[in-house]
Design an enzyme around this catalytic site. Structure first.
Site, PDB file in Angstrom:
ATOM      1  N   SER A  44       0.828  -1.400   0.105  1.00  0.00           N
ATOM      2  CA  SER A  44      -0.107  -0.050  -0.085  1.00  0.00           C
ATOM      3  C   SER A  44       1.103   1.126   0.013  1.00  0.00           C
ATOM      4  O   SER A  44       1.815   1.358   0.707  1.00  0.00           O
ATOM      5  CB  SER A  44      -0.918   0.126   1.169  1.00  0.00           C
ATOM      6  OG  SER A  44      -1.203   1.255   1.635  1.00  0.00           O
ATOM      7  N   HIS A  98      -1.261  -1.693  -4.252  1.00  0.00           N
ATOM      8  CA  HIS A  98      -2.445  -1.386  -3.762  1.00  0.00           C
ATOM      9  C   HIS A  98      -2.745   0.146  -3.262  1.00  0.00           C
ATOM     10  O   HIS A  98      -2.076   0.622  -2.550  1.00  0.00           O
ATOM     11  CB  HIS A  98      -2.718  -2.348  -2.187  1.00  0.00           C
ATOM     12  CG  HIS A  98      -3.915  -2.036  -1.537  1.00  0.00           C
ATOM     13  ND1 HIS A  98      -4.857  -2.958  -1.599  1.00  0.00           N
ATOM     14  CD2 HIS A  98      -4.162  -1.181  -0.498  1.00  0.00           C
ATOM     15  CE1 HIS A  98      -5.802  -2.724  -0.664  1.00  0.00           C
ATOM     16  NE2 HIS A  98      -5.543  -1.511  -0.009  1.00  0.00           N
ATOM     17  N   ASP A 145      -4.870   2.848  -2.083  1.00  0.00           N
ATOM     18  CA  ASP A 145      -5.976   3.290  -1.298  1.00  0.00           C
ATOM     19  C   ASP A 145      -6.796   4.662  -1.505  1.00  0.00           C
ATOM     20  O   ASP A 145      -6.274   5.795  -1.410  1.00  0.00           O
ATOM     21  CB  ASP A 145      -5.455   3.501   0.373  1.00  0.00           C
ATOM     22  CG  ASP A 145      -4.955   2.320   0.694  1.00  0.00           C
ATOM     23  OD1 ASP A 145      -5.826   1.248   0.869  1.00  0.00           O
ATOM     24  OD2 ASP A 145      -3.661   1.873   1.085  1.00  0.00           O
ATOM     25  N   MET A 152      -9.751   6.993  -0.921  1.00  0.00           N
ATOM     26  CA  MET A 152     -10.623   7.480   0.142  1.00  0.00           C
ATOM     27  C   MET A 152     -11.090   8.768  -0.097  1.00  0.00           C
ATOM     28  O   MET A 152     -10.664   9.828  -0.396  1.00  0.00           O
ATOM     29  CB  MET A 152      -9.866   7.800   1.637  1.00  0.00           C
ATOM     30  CG  MET A 152      -9.104   6.479   2.064  1.00  0.00           C
ATOM     31  SD  MET A 152      -8.217   6.972   3.582  1.00  0.00           S
ATOM     32  CE  MET A 152      -7.194   5.446   3.713  1.00  0.00           C
ATOM     33  N   HIS A 190      -8.456   0.201  -3.794  1.00  0.00           N
ATOM     34  CA  HIS A 190      -9.146  -0.156  -2.606  1.00  0.00           C
ATOM     35  C   HIS A 190      -9.988   1.163  -2.550  1.00  0.00           C
ATOM     36  O   HIS A 190      -9.647   2.105  -1.753  1.00  0.00           O
ATOM     37  CB  HIS A 190      -8.375  -0.278  -1.368  1.00  0.00           C
ATOM     38  CG  HIS A 190      -8.905  -0.624  -0.142  1.00  0.00           C
ATOM     39  ND1 HIS A 190      -8.394  -0.827   1.155  1.00  0.00           N
ATOM     40  CD2 HIS A 190     -10.119  -0.887   0.352  1.00  0.00           C
ATOM     41  CE1 HIS A 190      -9.380  -0.948   2.300  1.00  0.00           C
ATOM     42  NE2 HIS A 190     -10.393  -0.919   1.536  1.00  0.00           N
ATOM     43  N   MET A 245     -12.459   3.074  -0.606  1.00  0.00           N
ATOM     44  CA  MET A 245     -13.161   3.564   0.692  1.00  0.00           C
ATOM     45  C   MET A 245     -14.168   4.496   0.432  1.00  0.00           C
ATOM     46  O   MET A 245     -13.657   5.741   1.015  1.00  0.00           O
ATOM     47  CB  MET A 245     -11.974   3.569   1.612  1.00  0.00           C
ATOM     48  CG  MET A 245     -11.366   2.170   2.094  1.00  0.00           C
ATOM     49  SD  MET A 245      -9.632   2.532   3.080  1.00  0.00           S
ATOM     50  CE  MET A 245      -8.521   2.882   1.662  1.00  0.00           C
ATOM     51  N   MET A 295     -10.518  -6.797   6.072  1.00  0.00           N
ATOM     52  CA  MET A 295      -9.721  -5.483   6.849  1.00  0.00           C
ATOM     53  C   MET A 295      -9.218  -6.020   8.243  1.00  0.00           C
ATOM     54  O   MET A 295     -10.216  -6.592   8.922  1.00  0.00           O
ATOM     55  CB  MET A 295     -10.511  -4.410   6.827  1.00  0.00           C
ATOM     56  CG  MET A 295     -10.935  -3.470   5.557  1.00  0.00           C
ATOM     57  SD  MET A 295      -9.178  -3.086   4.747  1.00  0.00           S
ATOM     58  CE  MET A 295      -8.715  -1.851   5.855  1.00  0.00           C
ATOM     59  N   GLY A 347      -8.957   3.618   6.899  1.00  0.00           N
ATOM     60  CA  GLY A 347      -8.910   5.150   7.060  1.00  0.00           C
ATOM     61  C   GLY A 347      -7.363   5.456   7.139  1.00  0.00           C
ATOM     62  O   GLY A 347      -7.115   6.685   6.421  1.00  0.00           O
ATOM     63  N   GLY A 400      -0.636   2.280   9.330  1.00  0.00           N
ATOM     64  CA  GLY A 400       0.259   2.524  10.350  1.00  0.00           C
ATOM     65  C   GLY A 400      -0.708   2.005  11.858  1.00  0.00           C
ATOM     66  O   GLY A 400       0.201   2.264  12.755  1.00  0.00           O
ATOM     67  N   ASP A 460      -5.511  -6.708   4.868  1.00  0.00           N
ATOM     68  CA  ASP A 460      -5.221  -5.317   4.942  1.00  0.00           C
ATOM     69  C   ASP A 460      -5.158  -4.584   6.026  1.00  0.00           C
ATOM     70  O   ASP A 460      -6.330  -4.409   6.821  1.00  0.00           O
ATOM     71  CB  ASP A 460      -6.046  -4.626   3.877  1.00  0.00           C
ATOM     72  CG  ASP A 460      -5.548  -3.110   3.495  1.00  0.00           C
ATOM     73  OD1 ASP A 460      -4.552  -2.693   3.866  1.00  0.00           O
ATOM     74  OD2 ASP A 460      -6.351  -2.353   2.906  1.00  0.00           O
TER      75      ASP A 460
HETATM   76  C1  DX5 Z   1      -6.184   1.382   5.536  1.00  0.00           C
HETATM   77  C2  DX5 Z   1      -5.635   1.139   4.299  1.00  0.00           C
HETATM   78  C3  DX5 Z   1      -4.459   0.254   4.237  1.00  0.00           C
HETATM   79  C4  DX5 Z   1      -3.256   0.764   4.964  1.00  0.00           C
HETATM   80  C5  DX5 Z   1      -2.204  -0.138   5.104  1.00  0.00           C
HETATM   81  O1  DX5 Z   1      -7.284   2.047   5.644  1.00  0.00           O
HETATM   82  O2  DX5 Z   1      -6.640   0.507   3.483  1.00  0.00           O
HETATM   83  O3  DX5 Z   1      -4.102  -0.386   2.816  1.00  0.00           O
HETATM   84  O4  DX5 Z   1      -2.789   1.762   4.342  1.00  0.00           O
HETATM   85  O5  DX5 Z   1      -1.049   0.073   5.742  1.00  0.00           O
HETATM   86  P1  DX5 Z   1      -0.283  -0.530   6.841  1.00  0.00           P
HETATM   87  O6  DX5 Z   1      -0.158  -1.704   6.378  1.00  0.00           O
HETATM   88  O7  DX5 Z   1       0.471   0.378   7.339  1.00  0.00           O
HETATM   89  O8  DX5 Z   1      -1.710  -0.682   8.009  1.00  0.00           O
HETATM   90 ZN    ZN Z   2      -6.279  -0.699   1.603  1.00  0.00          ZN
END
Ligand code: DX5
Ligand code: ZN
Length: 286
Positions: A75, A100, A102, A104, A134, A136, A205, A210, A213, A239
């Site tokens: 990601s 991947h 993300d 949002m 992904h 969201m 998930m 969101g 880390g 994830d």
């Molecule tokens: C969270 C994301 C993840 C996240 C993964 O909402 O969908 O893809 O960024 O990052 P780590 O591996 O740092 O949790």
């Molecule tokens: Zn993700």
């Protein structure tokens, strides 16, 4: 034209599995686009209520008779987004199987990232890699066409805000992308059971979506185990908080698509981390 309609009508009247139906709809929608028909196929393209999942054996593009593979998809959420192309290329050069991305919208999750214009720019820089978005977002249907145009391969959306999962799935497939169904930690895996046969992948998930880390939620593993037990050939993605310390737990439960953000992006040796995690998943696939 009538025999075609009749054949389709007879087929859909019988006990067709939903993936076959999805393929058929895909083909008929192409047919409709390329040939002017006086006869509409409204009856056959109308979606019946989703049926319960059943074994999937047809030879359409969703067929799951291929052995599943271990895939590591970093990601890039916590990467330096000002240097996204370079950061992404570095991850691919270090062995990432896919990226991947993300997306949002600030509504479905309390954070904002990027949308299709940025994905398109990335695609212009990176021609061949497999891109998963992904999504969201509150309205995943809205972004299907622009994301397909941006060169996305797998469109993974959250089912929680969606009223008609079958329709969104069909639109994604008709746009030429694969479909992933994502569930938040609070969503039971059984809630998507009836859609699994029409999807290409299920994303469980392991954090609240969101932010990168966050800490891995090991209590999501029974969902993965349930999916693997009931769908031996399904691509199952995890994830959130996944890295060298938590990969064993995910792989043991049956996940084979592994998203990893901070653990990979921030690693001194990305190649080593990606390779080690893939080896763990492969070990459990045997
Ligand atoms: C969270 C994301 C993840 C996240 C993964 O909402 O969908 O893809 O960024 O990052 P780590 O591996 O740092 O949790
Ligand atoms: Zn993700």
């Amino acid at each position: 034209m009538y025999p075609i309609f009749s054949a389709i009508h007879v087929l859909t009247s019988r006990d067709l599995c939903r993936p076959r139906l999805a393929c058929l709809r895909f083909k008929t929608s192409k047919f409709r686009a390329s040939a002017p028909l006086s006869l509409t196929l409204t009856d056959t393209t109308a979606l019946p209520p989703c049926q319960e999942a059943r074994p999937h054996s047809c030879a359409c593009k969703n067929a799951r008779n291929m052995p599943i593979q271990a895939k590591i998809g970093p990601s890039i959420l916590n990467a330096d987004l000002a240097n996204l192309a370079a950061e992404s290329q570095k991850l691919l050069d270090n062995g990432a199987d896919y990226l991947h991305l993300d997306v949002m919208d600030g509504t479905f999750v309390p954070n904002l990232t990027f949308g299709h214009p940025m994905v398109k720019c990335l695609r212009n820089n990176i021609k061949k890699a497999f891109f998963e978005t992904h999504m969201m977002v509150q309205n995943p249907e809205q972004w299907i066409a622009p994301m397909a145009d941006a060169g996305v391969n797998l469109y993974t959306f959250h089912v929680e805000p969606v009223e008609d999962v079958c329709k969104v799935t069909r639109l994604i497939q008709e746009a030429g992308m694969k479909v992933g169904l994502a569930i938040k930690p609070g969503t039971k895996v059984q809630e998507i059971e009836k859609y699994i046969d029409i999807a290409d992948l299920v994303l469980v998930m392991t954090v609240e979506p969101g932010f990168g880390g966050q800490s891995f939620m090991a209590d999501m593993m029974p969902k993965v185990e349930w999916l693997r037990t009931n769908y031996p050939n399904l691509d199952i993605e995890v994830d959130g908080g996944v890295g060298p310390k938590t990969i064993d737990c995910c792989a043991k439960a049956g996940a084979n698509w592994i998203v990893s953000g901070t653990a990979v992006v921030g690693a001194a040796d990305q190649r080593q981390v990606i390779g080690d995690m893939r080896d763990v998943v492969k070990r459990y696939l045997k």
